[in-house]
Every structure is written in structure tokens, then in C-alpha cells.
Design an enzyme around this catalytic site. Sequence first.
Site: not given
Ligand SMILES: *Cc1c(COP(=O)(O)O)cnc(C)c1O
Length: 426
Positions: A146, A233, A274
Amino acid sequence: MPLPKINSSEEAIKLEDQHGAHNYHPLPAVLSRGEGVHVWDVEGNKYYDFLSAYSAVNQGHCHPKIVGAMHEQASKLALTSRAFHNDVLGAYEKYATEYFGFDKLLPMNTGAEAVETAIKIARKWAYERKGVKETEAEIIVCENNFHGRTTTVISFSNDEDARRNFGPYTPGFTKIPYDDPEALEAALKANPNVAGFLVEPIQGEAGVYTPADDFMQKAKDICSKYNVLFMADEIQTGIGRTGGLLAVCGHCTCEAHCERQETYTKPDILILGKALSGGNYPVSAVLADNEVMDVIQPGQHGSTFGGNPVAAAVAVAALDVIRDEQLTQNARKMGKLFRRLMDDYIRESNIVNLVRGRGLLNAIVINDSPESTTAWDICMALKENGLLAKPTHGNIIRFAPPLVMSEEQLRDCVNIITSTLKQFEK
Ligand SMILES: *Cc1c(COP(=O)(O)O)cnc(C)c1O
């Protein structure tokens, strides 16, 4: 127009249903206030927040230091665009690059944008530094990843809901199994055009899949061997959540703020979002050293809001809070306790198969099929008992409270969780 007062959860849900796009399926809790580990709904019911807005609210709801920094900056200067400089961005970039140990930072707003940014940097690096023929760069990703919701990012998802009928898809991505260094090595050996390996150190959305302890280091070593960028990520796993400053810090045992210990695997490209703002504002960033970041020159990437003064001030305050309140260390300690207490319960349980995770990013796997509503029903019962959590992928429930949780609060939460689960034992 003054906003009309919402008098009941039902009323608020109806408004959203009638006037908002139906792109989410929320638990029916309508929240109107938050403080620390708690949130309150419009009826005044108090809950423990066990999602933390998907790990954005690591520092706890409405942290006074972060809110204070936001207020102060918002009333002074909120946005200049990058057509001009502002007097906060540079200081933030210096602070954040030293904090995470990189030469440079590229500021964006949302997580998905930061992932897109990382992809662009990696491709450009491949053409200009590695010598890949133009348009042939490939990025290796993992199954069940994701990384966000943009058109390019969903192009390499294998979640059918996320993908179906949004094509044509962006080419240039190859999927390999997660936590599989041999598959990574085979993919890099087979294709000299690989620019980067994009990976979550723990797959959060997929259900908190926690790879072997040495997967990150092995992946990094393989990437180095084939001159491929290792792209982490850490939007969900980073900034204290998993008991290290970053999840690539592995099982650090440092008692001070995360130093560069032996188990640290440094990514070539680090993606944050985040909790970089403590959930107060959309702030994301890509960090890299000069040899990678310097492929981006004026006019080649940007965002009107990226690097705005409010975002910069909020991010500095949010990172300060992580360090000052030792939230990384607390996440590690509370996470251990949480899994130990849950394991004690699970040993006797028919309804829960296991608990897994690291730090305060954990999940339980419910003993029922992913198509069943059991996990949803458990979350509804948890809500009745004063704790908010959400199922992911059918039969998995993620537990990710704010990192400011005390031991007493955590024990209280485990009692709520286990007594709720007891209602579902067969
Ligand atoms: C939440 C998330 C995203 C996307 O972030 P948004 O601010 O919702 O666009 C990308 N990668 C990971 C691992 C995430 O948990």
C-alpha cells in the site's frame, strides 16, 4: 455561513451519505473532539483511539506544543508558494535532515504525493546516473503493498477495489513477493534497468505483515550490489511508531533518542508523511543524500503547498515532541507489553489466531474467513466498550494507539479488548 450544529451521530452520517462521495466505509463513530489517546463523539462518549488516523497521530490528539506552533505560524504567514522563499522552510529542512541523517529533504503534503516524488527521483536518477535508456526504468515493488491512491500508485497495487476500472495503468513496475530476498535478487539480476526497490518495512494496510528481522538489511545489500536505490516507504511505520525512530532502525536497543545503531539500515530514499505533523496538517517529505536528490532541478517537480511555513513549523514541533517525550522508547516498551498481554489471552482463545507487529503497530488475526463480518462485528463491540479500531482486509484488526499511551491506560485497553473478544469466543 456558520456551520449548522450537529446534534447526533445519525444526523452527521446522513449528511455525509447524501452529500459526500462514498469512497470510504467508516465505522459509525462521529468524533468531535480529541485529546491525547482519547476521542469523544458528538453524544459525548469517550473512546480510546486505537487507529491514530492510520498512525498520523503518534504524538496524541491536539498536542498543545504542535497546535501552538501551528496557531503561531498560521497567524503570521501561512503560504508563499515556492515562487519566493519563506523564513521557516530552510530551518525545518536543516532540522529534519539532521534528525533523520540525510543531506536533503523535498517537502510535499500527502503520503501518496511523496511516493510519487520518490518514484520520479528514482527514475531520473536511473537515466542520469545509472545510464538506463530513457523510458526503460523499472521499479520493483512488493505484492500486497500500500503506497497511496494516485493513478500511478494504484497501477502497482494488487488490491482489486483500489485498481478496477481506473486503468490504463502506469507501466514500469514489477511485483515480487514481500519478505523474499531471493525474489528481489532474481528480479534485479534479470533486469539491468531497475531504478529502485520500493518497500514498506512493515506492510501496515495489508494487515501489519512483519517481515524477517534481517529482511531490510538483506534487501539493502542486494540493492547496493546491483546499483539500485533502496526506497523505504515509512509513511506509516516511521517516526516512533514501531519502537525505532524508523522501522528500518530494526530492533534498536538504544535508550536515548534513536542514534545510528548497528541495526540501522539506511535507505537511499526515505519517504515520510502522517506523523511528520502529528496528524495536525498534511505534511510529507522525501529525504535522500545529494547524489540522489540533486537529480531534481528547478521546474522539474513541485507543489504549491509543499514546504509552506505552517507545515514546516508544525513538522519541527511534531519531531520535537517525539524526541522530548521519548515516544519511540515508549512505543517499544508499550508494544512489548501489549503483545505479551495479548499472547496470554490468545493462548486460550478460539477467536484470535495471533498477534503480530512491532512497537505500537500491531494486529490480531481473527479466526474466521476474510469474507466474514466477524472482525467488523468485534470492532463494533469494541466501540460499544469505549475503544475504536478498524478491520483491515476482512479478518485482521489493526491496533495502533497514539504513542503517548501510559502503562495504566494500555492495561485498561487490553482489558477492554480481551473482555470484548470473550463475547465472541465459540
Ligand atoms: C497512508 C500511507 C500512504 C499514503 O498516504 P496518504 O497521505 O494517505 O496519501 C502511503 N504509504 C503508506 C505505507 C501509508 O501507510
